[in-house]
Design a protein around this motif. Structure first.
Motif, PDB file in Angstrom:
ATOM      1  N   HIS A  89       0.703  -1.136  -0.038  1.00 39.88           N
ATOM      2  CA  HIS A  89      -0.078   0.097  -0.042  1.00 39.88           C
ATOM      3  C   HIS A  89       0.776   1.251   0.234  1.00 39.88           C
ATOM      4  O   HIS A  89       0.432   2.297  -0.024  1.00 39.88           O
ATOM      5  CB  HIS A  89      -0.762   0.089   1.352  1.00 39.88           C
ATOM      6  CG  HIS A  89      -2.058  -0.920   1.176  1.00 39.88           C
ATOM      7  ND1 HIS A  89      -1.942  -2.348   1.500  1.00 39.88           N
ATOM      8  CD2 HIS A  89      -3.358  -1.045   0.870  1.00 39.88           C
ATOM      9  CE1 HIS A  89      -2.905  -2.796   1.305  1.00 39.88           C
ATOM     10  NE2 HIS A  89      -3.822  -2.165   1.005  1.00 39.88           N
ATOM     11  N   VAL A  90       2.136   1.099  -0.141  1.00 40.43           N
ATOM     12  CA  VAL A  90       3.385   2.225   0.297  1.00 40.43           C
ATOM     13  C   VAL A  90       3.996   2.354  -1.170  1.00 40.43           C
ATOM     14  O   VAL A  90       4.555   1.453  -1.756  1.00 40.43           O
ATOM     15  CB  VAL A  90       3.834   2.140   1.302  1.00 40.43           C
ATOM     16  CG1 VAL A  90       4.987   3.492   1.399  1.00 40.43           C
ATOM     17  CG2 VAL A  90       3.014   1.789   2.644  1.00 40.43           C
ATOM     18  N   VAL A  91       3.871   3.690  -1.733  1.00 40.51           N
ATOM     19  CA  VAL A  91       4.904   4.010  -2.927  1.00 40.51           C
ATOM     20  C   VAL A  91       5.908   4.655  -2.417  1.00 40.51           C
ATOM     21  O   VAL A  91       5.494   5.736  -1.722  1.00 40.51           O
ATOM     22  CB  VAL A  91       3.966   4.602  -4.022  1.00 40.51           C
ATOM     23  CG1 VAL A  91       5.017   5.015  -5.158  1.00 40.51           C
ATOM     24  CG2 VAL A  91       3.078   3.505  -4.554  1.00 40.51           C
ATOM     25  N   PRO A  92       7.179   4.894  -2.981  1.00 41.35           N
ATOM     26  CA  PRO A  92       8.265   5.826  -2.649  1.00 41.35           C
ATOM     27  C   PRO A  92       7.894   7.057  -2.908  1.00 41.35           C
ATOM     28  O   PRO A  92       7.070   7.210  -4.205  1.00 41.35           O
ATOM     29  CB  PRO A  92       9.378   5.126  -2.934  1.00 41.35           C
ATOM     30  CG  PRO A  92       9.076   3.820  -3.287  1.00 41.35           C
ATOM     31  CD  PRO A  92       7.509   3.745  -3.443  1.00 41.35           C
ATOM     32  N   GLY A  93       8.152   8.033  -2.226  1.00 40.78           N
ATOM     33  CA  GLY A  93       7.931   9.433  -2.893  1.00 40.78           C
ATOM     34  C   GLY A  93       6.789  10.031  -2.340  1.00 40.78           C
ATOM     35  O   GLY A  93       5.668   9.270  -1.763  1.00 40.78           O
TER      36      GLY A  93
END
Length: 150
Positions: A89-93
């Motif tokens: 559920h987490v995207v970098p940036g």
């Protein structure tokens, strides 16, 4: 005395002006209790309190309620699987709503989410219901379902 009061006032203003990290922002919203519990169980709280930036597609308590209770309880007890689900559920940036484009997006978990933008924004099979909830280390976009890595 006036100088002391001025210093106290400035200290108070700077404390109020400080934004919250992603975890504190989600907890303060009040509808991410299950997500907060899951983050604690997976040991990811410190990571999401870190510098980031992160973009989190955050399932609400209602989204977690769509998972059968026995399955959710099992997931919360399986730290490895839970970590994989949550980091999916987490995207970098820091990706704001205006910058979202249809296509594949690599997650912190390592797999790719599929983002579609026709008829509203979808992340895999979850509908984005609220966007751009700012935190000092990223942004939260609210989704109506928990998405599972492939």
């Amino acid at each position: 005395m006036k100088r002391y009061l001025a210093i106290c006032a400035l200290s108070l203003l700077s404390a109020v002006a400080q934004a919250k990290d992603i975890v504190d922002t989600a907890v303060a919203a009040g509808n991410f209790k299950t997500l907060a519990t899951a983050l604690h169980a997976a040991g990811l709280v410190d990571t999401l309190k870190g510098p980031g930036p992160f973009t989190v597609f955050a399932p609400t308590d209602a989204a977690f309620a769509k998972i059968p209770k026995a399955d959710l309880d099992a997931l919360l007890k399986d730290k490895s699987k839970l970590t994989a689900v949550l980091t999916y559920h987490v995207v970098p940036g820091k990706v704001m709503a205006k910058d979202v484009k249809a296509g594949k997006v690599k997650t912190v978990q390592g797999s790719e989410l599929t983002v579609s933008t026709s008829g509203g924004v979808m992340v895999d099979n979850a509908k984005v219901t609220a966007t751009d909830i700012a935190a000092d280390n990223g942004v939260i976009h609210v989704i109506d379902s928990v998405v599972m890595p492939k």
